[in-house]
Design a protein around this motif. Sequence first.
Motif, PDB file in Angstrom:
ATOM      1  N   ALA A  11       0.964  -0.996   0.123  1.00  2.67           N
ATOM      2  CA  ALA A  11       0.068   0.014   0.176  1.00  2.67           C
ATOM      3  C   ALA A  11       0.973   1.456  -0.103  1.00  2.67           C
ATOM      4  O   ALA A  11       1.999   1.394   0.553  1.00  2.67           O
ATOM      5  CB  ALA A  11      -0.993   0.223   1.025  1.00  2.67           C
ATOM      6  N   THR A  68      -4.269   2.888  -3.578  1.00  6.02           N
ATOM      7  CA  THR A  68      -4.001   3.950  -2.510  1.00  6.02           C
ATOM      8  C   THR A  68      -3.139   4.937  -2.975  1.00  6.02           C
ATOM      9  O   THR A  68      -2.999   5.937  -2.411  1.00  6.02           O
ATOM     10  CB  THR A  68      -3.052   2.921  -1.440  1.00  6.02           C
ATOM     11  OG1 THR A  68      -2.059   2.178  -2.210  1.00  6.02           O
ATOM     12  CG2 THR A  68      -4.025   1.777  -0.775  1.00  6.02           C
ATOM     13  N   CYS A  72      -3.992   9.239  -2.547  1.00  2.67           N
ATOM     14  CA  CYS A  72      -3.123  10.363  -2.173  1.00  2.67           C
ATOM     15  C   CYS A  72      -3.026  11.175  -3.250  1.00  2.67           C
ATOM     16  O   CYS A  72      -3.206  12.403  -2.979  1.00  2.67           O
ATOM     17  CB  CYS A  72      -1.804   9.824  -2.083  1.00  2.67           C
ATOM     18  SG  CYS A  72      -1.372   8.493  -0.869  1.00  2.67           S
ATOM     19  N   TRP A  89     -12.540   7.710  -1.828  1.00  2.00           N
ATOM     20  CA  TRP A  89     -11.023   8.148  -1.623  1.00  2.00           C
ATOM     21  C   TRP A  89     -10.891   8.392   0.027  1.00  2.00           C
ATOM     22  O   TRP A  89      -9.745   7.878   0.617  1.00  2.00           O
ATOM     23  CB  TRP A  89     -10.735   9.248  -2.504  1.00  2.00           C
ATOM     24  CG  TRP A  89     -10.601   9.007  -3.875  1.00  2.00           C
ATOM     25  CD1 TRP A  89     -11.282   9.779  -4.886  1.00  2.00           C
ATOM     26  CD2 TRP A  89     -10.207   7.877  -4.595  1.00  2.00           C
ATOM     27  NE1 TRP A  89     -11.321   9.131  -6.051  1.00  2.00           N
ATOM     28  CE2 TRP A  89     -10.290   8.308  -6.016  1.00  2.00           C
ATOM     29  CE3 TRP A  89      -9.207   7.013  -4.399  1.00  2.00           C
ATOM     30  CZ2 TRP A  89     -10.074   7.355  -7.089  1.00  2.00           C
ATOM     31  CZ3 TRP A  89      -8.720   6.117  -5.493  1.00  2.00           C
ATOM     32  CH2 TRP A  89      -9.368   6.224  -6.735  1.00  2.00           C
ATOM     33  N   ILE A  92     -10.380   4.849   1.554  1.00  2.53           N
ATOM     34  CA  ILE A  92      -9.369   4.385   1.170  1.00  2.53           C
ATOM     35  C   ILE A  92      -8.129   5.034   1.958  1.00  2.53           C
ATOM     36  O   ILE A  92      -7.261   4.379   2.627  1.00  2.53           O
ATOM     37  CB  ILE A  92      -8.918   4.279  -0.326  1.00  2.53           C
ATOM     38  CG1 ILE A  92     -10.169   3.340  -1.060  1.00  2.53           C
ATOM     39  CG2 ILE A  92      -7.478   4.033  -0.558  1.00  2.53           C
ATOM     40  CD1 ILE A  92      -9.850   3.358  -2.557  1.00  2.53           C
ATOM     41  N   LEU A  93      -8.176   6.519   2.094  1.00  3.05           N
ATOM     42  CA  LEU A  93      -7.020   6.952   2.758  1.00  3.05           C
ATOM     43  C   LEU A  93      -7.385   6.599   4.380  1.00  3.05           C
ATOM     44  O   LEU A  93      -6.061   6.224   5.033  1.00  3.05           O
ATOM     45  CB  LEU A  93      -7.145   8.695   2.773  1.00  3.05           C
ATOM     46  CG  LEU A  93      -6.799   9.002   1.500  1.00  3.05           C
ATOM     47  CD1 LEU A  93      -7.302  10.666   1.093  1.00  3.05           C
ATOM     48  CD2 LEU A  93      -5.385   9.085   1.200  1.00  3.05           C
ATOM     49  N   THR A  96      -6.100   3.107   4.810  1.00  4.12           N
ATOM     50  CA  THR A  96      -4.585   3.085   4.820  1.00  4.12           C
ATOM     51  C   THR A  96      -3.857   3.636   5.979  1.00  4.12           C
ATOM     52  O   THR A  96      -2.723   3.243   6.398  1.00  4.12           O
ATOM     53  CB  THR A  96      -3.955   3.726   3.417  1.00  4.12           C
ATOM     54  OG1 THR A  96      -4.938   3.236   2.299  1.00  4.12           O
ATOM     55  CG2 THR A  96      -2.573   3.506   3.290  1.00  4.12           C
ATOM     56  N   HIS A 109      -7.203  -4.322   5.419  1.00  2.00           N
ATOM     57  CA  HIS A 109      -7.288  -3.309   4.670  1.00  2.00           C
ATOM     58  C   HIS A 109      -7.698  -3.554   3.145  1.00  2.00           C
ATOM     59  O   HIS A 109      -8.365  -2.714   2.669  1.00  2.00           O
ATOM     60  CB  HIS A 109      -5.591  -2.801   4.577  1.00  2.00           C
ATOM     61  CG  HIS A 109      -5.241  -1.638   3.602  1.00  2.00           C
ATOM     62  ND1 HIS A 109      -4.857  -1.838   2.624  1.00  2.00           N
ATOM     63  CD2 HIS A 109      -5.503  -0.428   3.561  1.00  2.00           C
ATOM     64  CE1 HIS A 109      -4.628  -0.621   1.856  1.00  2.00           C
ATOM     65  NE2 HIS A 109      -5.212   0.250   2.498  1.00  2.00           N
ATOM     66  N   VAL A 113     -10.454  -1.495   0.950  1.00  3.32           N
ATOM     67  CA  VAL A 113     -10.152  -0.683  -0.161  1.00  3.32           C
ATOM     68  C   VAL A 113     -10.892  -1.266  -1.132  1.00  3.32           C
ATOM     69  O   VAL A 113     -11.571  -0.273  -2.007  1.00  3.32           O
ATOM     70  CB  VAL A 113      -8.703  -0.754  -0.362  1.00  3.32           C
ATOM     71  CG1 VAL A 113      -8.286  -0.347  -1.849  1.00  3.32           C
ATOM     72  CG2 VAL A 113      -7.722  -0.089   0.490  1.00  3.32           C
TER      73      VAL A 113
END
Length: 136
Positions: A11, A68, A72, A89, A92-93, A96, A109, A113
């Motif tokens: 990730a 991932t 970002c 998003w 996902i952040l 992570t 995780h 995701v």
Amino acid sequence: MSGLPTAKIIAVLHRSDAGPEGGDTCPHCGASGRYVLTFLCDDGVTRGAMSGCFQLFRRASGPVVALTRKACEKAAEARTSRRTLASWWEEILAATTRLGSGEITPNEHRALVLSADGRRREWLARKGYGQYRRAS
Ligand SMILES: [Zn+2]
């Protein structure tokens, strides 16, 4: 390029941005540039590299690494344009961040995701983006 670890990236935890002038240094090779990716590998070690060197590392199969990294980039875009980041998003952040702190396992995780990405795909399909570009 010698000494590349055999560990696989699982990730991307973070992407730093030194700005248009660059001025950051690749933790892997020492070259200067703008963006440094920080990523977690399957041996439990967090490593860093700029995108050129990032490509040299092995990565886990499936879309999670690309998603991932994309999250970002989307977060940075949203900050720059002062727009709201899509909820998938954000998720996902958040997942992570929890992976990076050891709060959840890589398997947990991945499930989070993929679930968030599933909703992104449904939304894209509803919007008629049948031919959207894959994140991977
Ligand atoms: Zn490098």
